[in-house]
Design a protein around this motif. Structure first.
Motif, PDB file in Angstrom:
ATOM      1  N   LYS A   8      36.042  32.968  39.821  1.00  0.00           N
ATOM      2  CA  LYS A   8      37.060  33.005  40.869  1.00  0.00           C
ATOM      3  C   LYS A   8      37.562  34.439  40.933  1.00  0.00           C
ATOM      4  N   GLU A   9      37.597  34.979  42.141  1.00  0.00           N
ATOM      5  CA  GLU A   9      38.087  36.341  42.315  1.00  0.00           C
ATOM      6  C   GLU A   9      39.577  36.418  42.025  1.00  0.00           C
ATOM      7  N   ILE A  10      39.972  37.512  41.382  1.00  0.00           N
ATOM      8  CA  ILE A  10      41.372  37.809  41.101  1.00  0.00           C
ATOM      9  C   ILE A  10      41.671  39.141  41.779  1.00  0.00           C
ATOM     10  N   GLU A  11      42.656  39.163  42.645  1.00  0.00           N
ATOM     11  CA  GLU A  11      42.976  40.380  43.396  1.00  0.00           C
ATOM     12  C   GLU A  11      43.871  41.339  42.610  1.00  0.00           C
ATOM     13  N   VAL A  12      44.552  40.862  41.568  1.00  0.00           N
ATOM     14  CA  VAL A  12      45.433  41.701  40.759  1.00  0.00           C
ATOM     15  C   VAL A  12      44.581  42.623  39.886  1.00  0.00           C
ATOM     16  N   CYS A  13      44.981  43.880  39.799  1.00  0.00           N
ATOM     17  CA  CYS A  13      44.255  44.838  38.967  1.00  0.00           C
ATOM     18  C   CYS A  13      45.208  45.444  37.939  1.00  0.00           C
ATOM     19  N   PRO A  14      44.892  45.301  36.649  1.00  0.00           N
ATOM     20  CA  PRO A  14      45.763  45.857  35.613  1.00  0.00           C
ATOM     21  C   PRO A  14      45.810  47.384  35.625  1.00  0.00           C
ATOM     22  N   MET A  15      44.878  48.024  36.297  1.00  0.00           N
ATOM     23  CA  MET A  15      44.877  49.487  36.361  1.00  0.00           C
ATOM     24  C   MET A  15      46.067  50.000  37.161  1.00  0.00           C
ATOM     25  N   ASP A  16      46.630  49.154  38.011  1.00  0.00           N
ATOM     26  CA  ASP A  16      47.802  49.563  38.782  1.00  0.00           C
ATOM     27  C   ASP A  16      48.934  49.981  37.852  1.00  0.00           C
ATOM     28  N   THR A  17      49.099  49.291  36.733  1.00  0.00           N
ATOM     29  CA  THR A  17      50.145  49.659  35.777  1.00  0.00           C
ATOM     30  C   THR A  17      49.600  50.528  34.646  1.00  0.00           C
TER      31      THR A  17
END
Length: 137
Positions: A101-110
């Protein structure tokens, strides 16, 4: 990426679309999620009889290098799926059936704010667990 797009990438990069290469691409285009080389070999053996392990592994790694397939490690084994790199995203991967399932949140943002003096080449973020179908099975 669909089957026609994958074949187009092969041709653009100067590779022939042999019957075996097309069979491999057809397998991954019909699957929903990551599959192992063993899954692919079992499928091809049902269809064609004996298959060359070297040919399978060489093509899997070629497709990964060309961006046709994505690769991940599940329980110590390399698994592959058709690339879905039309936009930046990450995946939840079911450890039972391999569906994603695709996840649009990216931990690289923080994370990138904590790595200001570092040069980041790439990143990978995956969440593992059981999909609803496997939880209720």
């Amino acid at each position: 990426m669909n089957l026609q797009e994958a074949i187009a990438v092969l041709k653009e990069k100067g590779y022939k679309t042999t019957g075996k290469r097309k069979d491999i691409l057809e397998f991954f285009s019909s699957e929903d999620g990551y599959r192992s080389a063993k899954d692919l070999i079992a499928h091809l053996e049902k269809k064609d009889g004996a298959v060359s392990f070297d040919t399978i592994y060489r093509n899997l790694h070629l497709y990964n290098d060309l961006g046709i397939l994505e690769k991940t490690d599940l329980e110590g084994e390399k698994n592959f799926r058709l690339s879905c790199s039309h936009h930046h995203h990450h995946h939840f991967i079911c450890t039972d059936c391999g569906k994603t399932k695709e996840i649009e949140v990216c931990p690289m943002d923080t994370a990138s704010s904590e790595l200001k003096d570092y040069e980041i080449d790439d990143h990978k973020f995956e969440i593992y667990g059981k999909c609803p179908a496997c939880v209720h099975a």
